[in-house]
Enzyme design. Structure first.
Site, short mmCIF file in Angstrom:
data_model
loop_
_atom_site.label_atom_id
_atom_site.label_comp_id
_atom_site.label_asym_id
_atom_site.label_seq_id
_atom_site.Cartn_x
_atom_site.Cartn_y
_atom_site.Cartn_z
CB ALA A 123 51.61 128.85 51.33
CB CYS A 124 56.46 132.32 51.80
SG CYS A 124 56.47 132.93 53.41
CG ASP A 125 61.17 128.26 53.08
OD1 ASP A 125 61.00 126.96 52.71
OD2 ASP A 125 62.20 128.58 53.57
CB ILE A 156 55.09 125.41 52.96
CG1 ILE A 156 55.12 126.42 51.83
CG2 ILE A 156 54.79 123.97 52.35
CD1 ILE A 156 55.89 126.28 50.66
#
Length: 490
Positions: A398-400, A432
């Site tokens: 999960a990243c921005d 996310i």
């Protein structure tokens, strides 16, 4: 107070992520529009008045409508996208209205309006129909659902139209006034005081897509180019920090990570890979600011401007989108590579001064850097789960934005698992914002942990210092092997 600041930062990051989710999937559209602009506007490579008419249609109608649809889709899938598409009618039209023209002095592409009211309209639809949508008599679902969506969209058209005119109109007028004054008094360099610290807190999407894209589009319509597209996207300051670690770090692991990060940052335009390096020594934010101020100063002196948003912020995208004049090309080159040198020298100077002030402590920090990183990962590795058994069948990064660093990280882990002959592990990546709450194992970085936990209360969250930390992935592979050996699956 600390919790309030932490919560506020998380909320701003989440808002920036939503903005990014509306923009990032359309970067290809922006690139195509930027190329169209580069070629056919009066100051382009091959001016053509007839073909240049597509430029205006693209930025005024097509791009805002696509952004609005995506904003609604992220909130409530296709139904959210559909009502956001209705709202786009009011948002786009408001920017061409006589009242709006009187307020702002001209028409405008209503990117701010669609990014605001698209998601809001989807939220209204989602929360107003959730109480009765499952109670519709069989056979009437399509009729009632479509009529409700259409009627609600019709009702919302009017407040959105007038709010767009007045709220967004005066907002754009205020920002335009501020931008004009900054240009008049030659203050663009000082924007680095805000941009560079905000970037390493993962607020780059909120700044770039939330403010500069809109104002830059207005400037392009008026002057054919905009300096605003270059202020946040300049890869120079971040490259300087990565070079600092590559050249001067005594830890081989850090050197290796910096080496692999440089091409991803500079040519791939994924700036997130340098954020953890800056956070390892937060005082290096000063070096980033110094590099940013230098780059922005050169942009201003040479009157450099881009024709469209530069995203991702790679050196390739910079040269594609910049105005093709001698001044802009020379200024862009000096700004990017000059800001790299300034950032590197500033980081080296700061580090040298710190050593002089506290030589023994600083030396110790360099010697234990690797151990700190490993211990930190181990500490978080065993937290955040109520489950006694983990299947390791599905891992989510999960990243921005869910399109850059998490894709890269998933690929690295997949390769390491394959090298260790670990099969049947599904590895995926998400923004996310798109986490469902049903994920079992999530891998993210420290700065984003709180937002991930807010989206999923039960998952095992593995927190890394950065997405290029191959040592941590090797530890994960070892943990999977141990688990499967215990279960007799190897």
């Amino acid at each position: 107070m600390a919790n309030l600041v932490k919560t506020l930062k998380t909320k701003i990051q989440a808002f920036g992520s939503l903005l990014g989710q509306m923009i990032m999937p359309l970067i290809g559209v922006f690139i195509a529009w930027g190329l169209l602009t580069s070629f056919f506007i009066p100051t382009g490579w091959a001016p053509n008045q007839e073909l240049a008419t597509m430029v205006g249609f693209g930025i005024v109608y097509v791009i805002p409508i696509l952004i609005c649809f995506l904003g609604g889709y992220k909130i409530y899938k296709l139904r959210g996208g559909a009502i956001a598409g209705i709202i786009a009618i009011a948002a786009v039209a408001s920017g061409q209205s006589e009242i709006f023209i009187k307020i702002t002095g001209g028409t405008a592409p209503m990117l701010v309006s669609v990014m605001l009211f698209g998601p809001i309209s989807a939220l209204i639809l989602k929360h107003s129909e959730k109480f009765w949508i499952q109670k519709i008599p069989s056979g009437y679902q399509m009729l009632i659902n479509n009529f409700y969506l259409g009627l609600l969209g019709f009702v919302l058209l009017f407040p959105v139209y007038y709010l767009s005119i007045y709220l967004v109109g005066y907002f754009i007028k205020s920002l335009g006034f501020l931008t004009a004054k900054m240009g008049e008094y030659k203050l663009y360099p000082l924007i680095a005081l805000i941009i560079e610290p905000a970037k390493i807190l993962f607020l780059n999407n909120a700044i770039n897509h939330g403010v500069f894209t809109t104002l830059g589009a207005l400037q392009v319509n008026e002057t054919g180019k905009s300096i605003l597209f270059l202020l946040e996207s300049n890869p120079g300051p971040g490259l300087g920090i990565l070079l600092f670690y590559l050249i001067f770090s005594k830890q081989e692991t850090t050197k290796a990570q910096a080496t692999s990060s440089i091409p991803i940052h500079f040519f791939g335009g994924i700036h997130e890979v340098y954020f953890p390096f800056a956070l390892l020594k937060p005082i290096l934010i000063l070096a980033l600011i110094a590099g940013g101020i230098f780059g922005n100063t050169i942009f201003q002196i040479f009157n450099v401007g881009a024709l469209a948003p530069v995203s991702p912020g790679s050196i390739i995208a910079q040269y594609i989108q910049v105005e093709k004049s001698t001044n802009s090309l020379i200024g862009l080159t000096i700004a990017i590579f000059g800001s790299t040198i300034v950032s590197l020298i500033s980081a080296l100077s700061i580090n040298f001064l710190l050593r002089l002030l506290n030589k023994n402590v600083e030396k110790k920090k360099f010697l234990v850097e690797k151990d700190k990183k490993i211990n930190k990962n181990k500490k978080v590795y065993n937290e955040n789960t109520n489950k006694t058994e983990i299947s390791w069948e599905k891992i989510v990064f999960a990243c921005d934005a869910g399109m850059g660093s998490s894709v890269m990280a998933a690929s690295i882990l997949g390769k390491i698992l394959k090298e260790n002959n670990i099969l049947n592990v599904e590895i995926s990546n998400l923004a996310i914002f798109d986490l469902t709450g049903k994920e079992e194992i999530i891998i993210t970085i420290q700065s984003l942990k709180d937002r991930v936990r807010a989206k999923n209360q039960t998952a095992k969250i593995i927190v890394l210092t950065q997405f290029l930390d191959k040592k941590s992935y090797e530890n994960i592979a070892l943990e999977i092997k141990k688990t499967r050996e215990k279960e007799g699956k190897l």
